[in-house]
Design a protein around this motif. Structure first.
Motif, short mmCIF file in Angstrom:
data_model
loop_
_atom_site.label_atom_id
_atom_site.label_comp_id
_atom_site.label_asym_id
_atom_site.label_seq_id
_atom_site.Cartn_x
_atom_site.Cartn_y
_atom_site.Cartn_z
N ARG A 138 15.30 -8.48 -6.49
CA ARG A 138 15.94 -8.75 -7.51
C ARG A 138 16.79 -7.47 -8.05
O ARG A 138 16.45 -6.16 -7.90
N GLY A 139 17.76 -7.83 -8.66
CA GLY A 139 18.66 -6.74 -8.96
C GLY A 139 19.74 -6.40 -8.13
O GLY A 139 19.88 -7.05 -6.64
N VAL A 156 23.05 -3.66 6.13
CA VAL A 156 21.87 -3.37 5.37
C VAL A 156 21.78 -3.01 4.18
O VAL A 156 22.80 -2.50 3.58
N TYR A 157 20.69 -3.23 3.29
CA TYR A 157 20.69 -3.07 1.98
C TYR A 157 19.47 -2.05 1.55
O TYR A 157 18.51 -1.99 2.38
N GLU A 158 19.72 -1.43 0.49
CA GLU A 158 18.83 -0.37 -0.15
C GLU A 158 18.54 -0.84 -1.38
O GLU A 158 19.59 -1.17 -2.29
N VAL A 159 17.15 -0.96 -1.77
CA VAL A 159 16.81 -1.18 -3.33
C VAL A 159 15.90 -0.04 -3.64
O VAL A 159 15.08 0.44 -2.83
N SER A 160 15.28 0.27 -4.91
CA SER A 160 14.29 0.65 -5.40
C SER A 160 13.12 -0.03 -5.41
O SER A 160 13.08 -1.23 -5.27
N PRO A 161 11.84 0.74 -5.38
CA PRO A 161 10.30 -0.21 -5.29
C PRO A 161 10.26 -1.01 -6.17
O PRO A 161 9.91 -2.28 -5.96
N ASP A 162 10.63 -0.97 -7.51
CA ASP A 162 10.48 -1.74 -8.62
C ASP A 162 11.42 -3.08 -8.37
O ASP A 162 11.16 -4.18 -9.30
N LYS A 191 0.81 -1.24 -0.24
CA LYS A 191 -0.01 0.04 -0.14
C LYS A 191 0.85 1.22 0.00
O LYS A 191 0.44 2.39 -0.39
N TYR A 192 2.10 1.26 0.51
CA TYR A 192 2.73 2.57 0.85
C TYR A 192 4.08 2.42 0.15
O TYR A 192 4.79 3.84 0.35
N LEU A 193 4.69 1.68 -0.61
CA LEU A 193 5.82 1.65 -1.09
C LEU A 193 5.63 2.11 -2.55
O LEU A 193 4.87 1.48 -3.71
N ASP A 194 5.80 3.57 -2.85
CA ASP A 194 5.57 4.21 -4.19
C ASP A 194 6.76 4.66 -4.95
O ASP A 194 8.08 4.66 -4.29
N ARG A 195 6.65 5.10 -5.99
CA ARG A 195 7.84 5.38 -7.00
C ARG A 195 8.54 6.58 -6.28
O ARG A 195 7.91 7.45 -5.89
N GLY A 196 9.88 6.39 -6.27
CA GLY A 196 10.69 7.41 -5.77
C GLY A 196 11.15 7.30 -4.50
O GLY A 196 12.25 7.70 -3.78
N ASP A 197 10.38 6.24 -3.76
CA ASP A 197 10.75 5.93 -2.24
C ASP A 197 12.00 4.95 -2.32
O ASP A 197 12.55 4.42 -3.68
N ARG A 198 12.66 4.69 -1.25
CA ARG A 198 13.69 3.65 -1.01
C ARG A 198 13.29 2.47 0.04
O ARG A 198 12.73 3.00 0.89
#
Length: 729
Positions: free
Chosen positions: A635-636, A609-615, A545-552
């Protein structure tokens, strides 16, 4: 004279007998007020009706049944401890009340089906409540105790403190031997070696007509015999519940002929409550009560209010109307009315369920009623019928086993249907008894409607008080703005004067609700919102519900941790690609992700800790793999924050809102009036929350403000899972 805040061993000996009259009361709900370490058992008794039992082990330490008008407003969110008690004890009956030895410990035993629950209230030291099962194992406790002499911790067998000498049941020889074994004087020996405490040690000396300060080696046999006789008289009164309770006052004007004011209220402060009149208090004004329980209820309900009133008087009178008291009063009334509505709903539902149970067990109930009617027609007595049912139960006859009791004076039979006890008119059939239950349910629902009308009226009055408060504050602000020479403000350069909130005697509470408060959250030092899940279900909701484009998206490189989202935009904003999230905010989000993960629970001080984009976050597993609830496929490429240190600070904000917040220290400390850092340690969540609350309480002059905005339960929401301790940094 300092007012009494804790019950004595003598008080509990008196209270044990009085509370026994409530045995048989059934538990409805249990509430926990963490800021006061107060448990409330809302029960219902066949003879006494609604019964509100309070167990308090905080600043005040007492157990008593209180008047429904005196119950505090229920917490908005039941703490886990209260939910555990509700699940375990709803429908259980109070079967025993007993004092442990002559100690300040009271045991309450509850039974439900074959399950036993013991509530052990420790009214000494820091106070504690332990919940035990039938074997004596601790299910949970308010405070974890690990000492050389005893342990009180979930999963461990409960251990009482070393048994204290009980002077109430000894003969003269044992009493004299105990006294002669001391190297002190009479009163100190009674107070310490015989465990009476200072007040009752002096009382026994006064009743016996002996000097307090006679050294034991100089005490005569006649003096010891007189003391023992005084002790026996007190013990007999306690054993027989031959009480004459008093609430004692410190009068504002001791020389006044009439201590009451124009409104017939006593002009003074309550300072003590006792089960019997004390010779030591002959010169003190005392008010008698019908029962010790009523005296305790009066004392602990109003004595703390008098403390607050005295503090206000010492600080100087204010011309501002006490809107907060009016608001709290109306909110308390609303809470009580809501409780009444809940009671009516529960009663009506229970009556309907009982009626439906009669039809569901039609043949069984009809067999019972027909047997009674036929036996009565054959002139068998009610005692004979009851004996026949008892014999049938021994033979395993289902209808006989379902009979709980018969009442010949009322012509009724009480049966156990699906675990519920239902009283039936033995002269009627199943249908008429069911109709009677349905009719009773409708009558109760009519009372519910009346309570709903009353609550609507109270809400209207509450809004009126709030409007008057807002008007008053607006007028005050207008006067302040008009101050200074030539209509100019006294403030220089347009800057507000900084307020020292820690020393403010009264801090206004200002709060609003935010959607993200259902999750873990904080705002970074750059102002970005970070949200994380508390459990697997939260993790699911956050990503869906809350992970949107531009978020991390951040997650600790460890099993068990929050799905952490660093929001690029607000919930109603659209991402246009121009939002640049600073590296400082990302590192704070990474620290948040590792701190609330299993890394902290395992007692480690750093993790990856790892960081990825929403997609890159997906709920679709690879072929042949399975994703458990709250798990995701990533993935990625990932950006790693290796060896990220754990770190959490909890603090209190006073403007623009008053609330407790928590998260990475670099983000929390600048945003709060005061904050405390925590690190992995040995104290359980509820224990460290209370320690932080006590520390904050010492820092703020207005401790009533702290109770409203930063109770231990609210502080606990910002603490990582597992053990913690206050950091030395």
């Amino acid at each position: 004279m300092d007012r009494k805040r804790e019950l004595t061993s003598v008080d509990l000996a008196a209270l044990e007998g009085e509370l026994s009259v409530y045995e048989g009361a059934g538990v409805g709900k249990v509430y926990l007020y963490p800021d006061a370490d107060l448990l409330r058992f809302r029960m219902r008794h066949y003879d006494h009706g609604r019964t509100e039992l309070l167990v308090e082990v905080g600043e005040n330490k007492r157990v008593n049944v209180t008047h429904p008008d005196h119950v505090p407003e229920a917490p908005e969110r039941p703490p886990n401890f209260a939910m555990m008690l509700r699940n375990r004890m709803q429908g259980a009956e109070l079967t025993d009340v007993s004092q442990y030895e002559f100690d300040r410990i009271l045991e309450l035993t509850f039974e439900r089906d074959e399950e036993t629950t013991r509530v052990v209230a420790e009214l000494f030291g820091d106070g504690n409540v332990a919940i035990l099962d039938g074997t004596g194992e601790v299910i949970d406790c308010l405070e974890t105790v690990r000492l050389k002499s005893r342990t009180v911790a979930p999963g461990a067998q409960y251990e009482f403190p070393s048994a204290r000498f009980n002077p109430l049941g000894v003969d003269y020889d044992a009493f004299a031997a105990r006294m002669r074994d001391s190297d002190s004087d009479l009163v100190r020996t009674l107070a310490t070696q015989l465990n009476f405490g200072g007040l009752y040690g002096e009382e026994l000396c006064t009743l016996a007509g002996v000097d307090y300060n006679v050294p034991i080696e100089e005490a005569t046999d006649e003096q010891l015999r007189a003391l023992y006789d005084a002790l026996r008289r007190l013990a007999d009164r306690l054993a027989d519940s031959d009480l004459d309770p008093r609430v004692y006052y410190e009068l504002s004007n001791p020389d006044a002929e009439d201590p009451t004011d124009d409104e017939d209220e006593i002009d003074g402060q309550r300072v003590d409550v006792t089960p019997v009149p004390l010779a030591e208090y002959d010169q003190r004004y005392g008010v008698p009560f019908e029962s010790f329980n009523e005296a305790l209820d009066d004392y602990f309900t109003y004595a703390s209010d008098e403390d607050d009133d005295a503090g206000d008087a010492a600080g100087g009178a204010s011309q501002r109307p006490d809107f907060e008291s009016e608001i709290e009063k109306n909110e308390r009334i609303i809470q009580q009315q809501q409780g009444a509505i809940e009671d009516f709903e529960e009663q009506a539902e229970r009556e309907r369920e009982n009626a439906e149970a009669l039809y569901a067990n039609y043949d069984l109930v009809d067999d019972i009623l027909s047997t009674i009617r036929e036996a009565r027609a054959a002139d068998h007595s009610w005692d004979d019928i009851e004996e026949r049912f008892a014999e049938g139960a021994e033979q395993g006859i289902p209808a006989a086993e379902a009979v709980v009791s018969l009442d010949g004076s009322e012509g009724t039979v009480t049966v156990d249907i699906d675990g519920e006890r239902v009283t039936l008119d033995a002269s009627d059939g199943v249908e008429k008894n069911a109709d009677r239950l349905y009719t009773e349910a409708k009558r109760i629902e009519g009372k519910k409607e009346g309570a709903e009308e009353a609550i609507a009226q109270t809400r209207t009055e509450l809004e009126e008080v709030k409007e008057r408060r807002d008007e008053w504050e607006a007028a005050e602000a207008g006067e302040a703005g008009a101050g200074g020479e030539d209509g100019e403000s006294d403030e220089e350069d347009g800057e507000d004067e900084e307020v020292d909130w820690l020393s403010e005697p009264s801090i206004p509470v200002r709060q609003s609700e935010h959607w993200y408060e259902d999750f873990r959250w904080f705002h970074t030092s750059d102002g970005f919102l970070v949200i994380g899940g508390r459990d697997a279900e939260d993790n699911e909701d956050l990503v869906k519900k809350y992970l949107d484009r531009g978020d991390r998206f951040f997650h600790a490189q460890a099993h068990g941790g929050p799905a952490t989202i660093l929001k690029a935009t607000g919930p109603s904003e659209s991402y246009d690609g121009d939002v640049d999230i600073p590296e400082s905010s990302k590192r704070e989000a990474a620290q948040f992700a590792v701190s609330y993960s299993s890394i902290w629970k395992d007692g480690k001080f750093a993790g990856d800790v790892y960081e990825v984009s929403p997609d890159q976050v997906s709920k679709t597993p690879e072929s042949g793999e399975f994703l458990e609830k709250g798990g995701f496929a990533i993935r990625g490429d990932r950006t790693y924050y290796e060896n990220t240190e754990v770190g959490v600070a909890v603090g209190i904000t006073c403007e623009p809102e008053t609330r407790v917040i928590g998260g990475p220290p670099n983000a929390i400390e600048p945003a709060t009036e005061t904050a405390i850092r925590v690190e992995p340690g040995r104290y359980a969540q509820n224990d460290i929350a209370k320690r932080l609350y006590r520390e904050f309480k010492q820092r703020f002059a207005d401790d009533s403000f702290l109770r409203k905005v930063a109770s231990p339960d609210r502080i606990q929401e910002f603490l990582p899972p597992g053990g913690s301790r206050m950091s030395d940094d």
